[in-house]
Design a protein around this motif. Structure first.
Motif, PDB file in Angstrom:
ATOM      1  N   LYS A 281     -24.643  70.787  86.173  1.00  9.04           N
ATOM      2  CA  LYS A 281     -25.642  71.151  85.384  1.00  9.04           C
ATOM      3  C   LYS A 281     -25.888  70.549  83.948  1.00  9.04           C
ATOM      4  O   LYS A 281     -26.627  70.115  83.516  1.00  9.04           O
ATOM      5  CB  LYS A 281     -25.486  72.778  84.754  1.00  9.04           C
ATOM      6  N   VAL A 282     -24.490  70.156  83.526  1.00  7.17           N
ATOM      7  CA  VAL A 282     -24.357  69.238  82.113  1.00  7.17           C
ATOM      8  C   VAL A 282     -25.050  67.650  82.672  1.00  7.17           C
ATOM      9  O   VAL A 282     -25.717  67.390  81.744  1.00  7.17           O
ATOM     10  CB  VAL A 282     -22.907  69.028  81.565  1.00  7.17           C
ATOM     11  N   ILE A 283     -24.694  67.441  83.896  1.00 12.60           N
ATOM     12  CA  ILE A 283     -25.500  65.974  84.257  1.00 12.60           C
ATOM     13  C   ILE A 283     -27.018  66.004  84.164  1.00 12.60           C
ATOM     14  O   ILE A 283     -27.635  65.272  83.707  1.00 12.60           O
ATOM     15  CB  ILE A 283     -24.637  65.608  85.607  1.00 12.60           C
ATOM     16  N   GLU A 284     -27.572  67.153  84.894  1.00 10.22           N
ATOM     17  CA  GLU A 284     -28.780  67.226  84.743  1.00 10.22           C
ATOM     18  C   GLU A 284     -29.496  67.631  83.277  1.00 10.22           C
ATOM     19  O   GLU A 284     -30.457  66.658  83.148  1.00 10.22           O
ATOM     20  CB  GLU A 284     -29.255  68.681  85.726  1.00 10.22           C
ATOM     21  N   LYS A 285     -28.902  68.462  82.677  1.00 13.15           N
ATOM     22  CA  LYS A 285     -29.273  68.495  80.945  1.00 13.15           C
ATOM     23  C   LYS A 285     -29.237  67.112  80.523  1.00 13.15           C
ATOM     24  O   LYS A 285     -30.050  66.826  79.686  1.00 13.15           O
ATOM     25  CB  LYS A 285     -28.620  69.773  80.664  1.00 13.15           C
ATOM     26  N   THR A 286     -28.060  66.494  80.754  1.00 14.26           N
ATOM     27  CA  THR A 286     -27.825  65.147  80.100  1.00 14.26           C
ATOM     28  C   THR A 286     -29.142  64.165  80.386  1.00 14.26           C
ATOM     29  O   THR A 286     -29.728  63.679  79.474  1.00 14.26           O
ATOM     30  CB  THR A 286     -26.621  64.564  80.419  1.00 14.26           C
ATOM     31  N   SER A 292     -35.782  62.400  77.013  1.00 18.49           N
ATOM     32  CA  SER A 292     -36.234  62.971  75.733  1.00 18.49           C
ATOM     33  C   SER A 292     -35.683  62.077  74.862  1.00 18.49           C
ATOM     34  O   SER A 292     -36.740  61.740  73.839  1.00 18.49           O
ATOM     35  CB  SER A 292     -36.036  64.443  75.619  1.00 18.49           C
ATOM     36  N   GLN A 293     -34.430  61.503  74.745  1.00 17.39           N
ATOM     37  CA  GLN A 293     -34.297  60.595  73.806  1.00 17.39           C
ATOM     38  C   GLN A 293     -34.831  59.245  73.868  1.00 17.39           C
ATOM     39  O   GLN A 293     -35.171  58.716  72.701  1.00 17.39           O
ATOM     40  CB  GLN A 293     -32.516  60.720  73.732  1.00 17.39           C
ATOM     41  N   ARG A 294     -34.861  58.805  74.984  1.00 18.41           N
ATOM     42  CA  ARG A 294     -35.776  57.563  75.442  1.00 18.41           C
ATOM     43  C   ARG A 294     -37.164  57.731  74.591  1.00 18.41           C
ATOM     44  O   ARG A 294     -37.647  56.616  74.190  1.00 18.41           O
ATOM     45  CB  ARG A 294     -35.537  57.207  76.562  1.00 18.41           C
ATOM     46  N   GLN A 295     -37.640  58.843  74.929  1.00 19.05           N
ATOM     47  CA  GLN A 295     -39.219  58.969  74.590  1.00 19.05           C
ATOM     48  C   GLN A 295     -39.085  59.005  72.989  1.00 19.05           C
ATOM     49  O   GLN A 295     -40.004  58.252  72.571  1.00 19.05           O
ATOM     50  CB  GLN A 295     -39.503  60.132  75.070  1.00 19.05           C
ATOM     51  N   VAL A 296     -38.196  59.482  72.387  1.00 20.19           N
ATOM     52  CA  VAL A 296     -38.146  59.736  71.172  1.00 20.19           C
ATOM     53  C   VAL A 296     -37.957  58.312  70.353  1.00 20.19           C
ATOM     54  O   VAL A 296     -38.644  57.752  69.316  1.00 20.19           O
ATOM     55  CB  VAL A 296     -37.185  60.602  70.309  1.00 20.19           C
ATOM     56  N   VAL A 297     -36.847  57.558  70.941  1.00 22.15           N
ATOM     57  CA  VAL A 297     -36.325  56.052  70.513  1.00 22.15           C
ATOM     58  C   VAL A 297     -37.992  55.177  70.755  1.00 22.15           C
ATOM     59  O   VAL A 297     -38.008  54.404  69.781  1.00 22.15           O
ATOM     60  CB  VAL A 297     -35.350  55.680  71.333  1.00 22.15           C
ATOM     61  N   GLN A 298     -38.568  55.406  71.866  1.00 24.67           N
ATOM     62  CA  GLN A 298     -39.717  54.535  71.970  1.00 24.67           C
ATOM     63  C   GLN A 298     -40.841  54.805  71.091  1.00 24.67           C
ATOM     64  O   GLN A 298     -41.398  54.060  70.471  1.00 24.67           O
ATOM     65  CB  GLN A 298     -40.349  55.003  73.583  1.00 24.67           C
TER      66      GLN A 298
END
Length: 536
Positions: A281-286, A292-298
């Motif tokens: 579950k942690v891997i999936e959420k990660t 989401s983080q890549r989208q924010v960084v972009q």
């Protein structure tokens, strides 16, 4: 030793062995005292029997008044083993008969041991028990002697005999004193005492050995197995089980321990299963968070690019406008004929200005390209001192003009690192230029380098005006500058330094106090390893 004395087995053995030893020694002492008393009683009885035998043996000779026969009988009986001496006293304390002829007709003290028992009694001696007629003392050679006095009564056969002049009312005619040697008894008692001591010691030793074996088998071994199992459990082995052969409390404890291990093993398997699910579950959420983080960084990159584009347009707009204006003016002036030489000089001046501004635009664009995408890194092993010296040489004239003195501190003069020397030099030159410009009225410039945990720690410090706390978070942003009135300031110097340091897998930090100076801390790996885009 402390751990040994704290052992449960040792304490239990000591307690049991002490109790058993105390019981055995108490029994030995009681047994010895009992045997000694029995032997003393037997000796006293033997003395009574011997005394009676002597009295009866001499009775007939004394009735007939045959003193020689009585003397001979006493001497013969005194030869028997265990008899130390035989005496017969009359009522006045004179020795009438004795196995030692030198004692005959001698007077003894009435307070002597042989007389005091008779003359201190208020009743006839014959009514006293045998225990009151005995005495025990040490002989001339030191051996113990048991003496028994026996009264010689005035019998009818005696006072009716014509040869005797004893009145009928005289109860006791004399005393028979028989002395028995106790040397043999002492030897027997000593031998018995030694035998009892040895038997007791051997018995105590055997009991101690049997107790030790029983404690080792029934207590120590199960406890050691329990301790060993507990240590294995502490090390993480939950499959540990103890043999539960006995049915006593320790066996029950072993069974309880095994049951606990089964429960713990089952619980660990459940925890592992849930941990696996949780990890998934942690891997999936990660992954979702990474997307989401890549989208924010972009989005941040796009915003930064927009800000950069605005800054670049603003920086290029003024010089390009000047270039355009002067270009139009030259074009108009060149169309007119007959221009004097003075005007030509002015045209050349305009052309020089166009060249400078065009060069400035080129510098801005090159710096921007270096920040956005630095050139390929060419790695090699280079001495730190050589890179610092070349960097100082580039800005030496600038330092002399500003009256800045440079000081270099190297922990090791042979210090070296794997890097692109030209890029590191470019970064140092940018830092040195900023430091010199921050010390317009002179100052000191410090460069230090040392190796620590596989990294080169390079510090560049100045004693200049410093940087305000509000500006510190923005100094590495492109086109951000704190220089006022400086035409050549583009705000890309520290941004380029940041890009070079990051390209070498390093970090850069800054400490600054307004009015006191600024220090840049560069941390670069001695061997940066594989880097993207490296060559050579």
């Amino acid at each position: 030793m402390k751990r040994l004395f704290q052992s449960l087995s040792i304490r239990l053995f000591a307690a049991l062995a002490g109790i058993v030893a105390a019981i055995l020694f108490a029994y030995a002492i009681l047994n010895f005292l009992t045997i000694s008393k029995l032997w003393v009683d037997a000796t006293e009885q033997h003395a009574v029997q011997t005394s009676e035998l002597i009295r009866r043996s001499t009775r007939y000779g004394m009735l007939l008044n045959r003193k020689d026969d009585v003397h001979e009988t006493i001497r013969d009986l005194a030869q028997e083993s265990g008899i130390a001496g035989i005496r017969i006293y009359d009522k006045l304390g004179r020795i009438m008969f004795s196995n030692k002829s030198e004692e005959i007709q001698t007077q003894v003290d009435m307070k002597a041991e042989a007389c005091v028992f008779c003359h201190s009694q208020s009743e006839p001696l014959r009514s006293l028990p045998s225990s009151n007629r005995m005495r025990m003392y040490r002989g001339p050679t030191g051996e113990k002697v048991l003496a028994l006095i026996t009264p010689i009564e005035n019998e009818p056969a005696c006072f009716n005999n014509a040869c005797h002049a004893h009145p009928k009312n005289q109860t006791v005619l004399g005393v028979l004193d028989v002395r028995m040697s106790l040397a043999g008894l002492d030897r027997s008692v000593a031998a018995t005492r030694a035998n009892v001591i040895w038997v007791t010691l051997v018995g105590a030793l055997l009991v101690a050995l049997v107790t030790a074996l029983l404690i080792h088998r029934m207590v120590r071994r199960p406890v050691r197995l329990l301790i060993k199992g507990a240590r294995r459990v502490a090390a993480g082995d939950l499959s540990t089980h103890l043999p539960a052969g006995t049915k006593n409390e320790l066996g029950e404890l072993a069974q309880a321990f095994n049951h606990m291990m089964d429960e713990l093993d089952h619980a660990q398997k459940e925890i592992t299963r849930w941990s696996s699910k949780l990890e998934q579950k942690v891997i999936e959420k990660t992954d979702e968070l990474s997307r989401s983080q890549r989208q924010v960084v972009q989005m941040e990159k796009m915003a930064s690019l927009g800000k950069m584009a605005t800054s670049v347009a603003h920086e290029l707009n003024n010089p390009l406008a000047g270039v355009l204006t002067y270009a139009k003016l030259i074009s108009r002036m060149l169309r007119e004929e007959g221009r004097p030489s003075a005007e030509r000089e002015e045209l050349l001046k305009y052309l020089d200005h166009i060249q400078r501004e065009s060069s400035r635009c080129g510098d801005i664009v090159r710096s921007l390209l270096l920040f956005a995408k630095p050139s390929d890194v060419k790695l090699g092993r280079h001495p730190i001192r050589e890179i610092i010296d070349r960097s100082l040489m580039v800005v030496q004239h600038h330092m002399d003009m500003a009256q800045v003195l440079a000081k270099i501190e190297l922990a090791d003069p042979q210090l070296s690192m794997t890097c692109d020397a030209s890029l590191i030099q470019q970064a140092l030159v940018a830092l040195l230029v900023n430091a010199v410009e921050a010390m317009a009225h002179g100052g000191a410039l410090y460069l230090s380098a040392r190796e620590e945990k596989g990294r080169i720690l390079l510090d560049v410090s100045d004693t200049g005006v410093g940087i305000s706390q509000a500006d510190l978070p923005h100094i590495f942003e492109p086109f951000f500058t704190t220089k006022e009135g400086v035409v050549s300031g583009t705000g890309l110097g520290l941004a380029v330094v940041y890009g070079i340091v990051r390209k070498h897998n390093g970090t850069i930090e800054v400490d600054s106090t307004p009015g006191k100076g600024t220090t840049f801390h560069l941390s670069l790996p001695v061997d940066p390893g594989h880097m993207e885009g490296q060559k050579g």
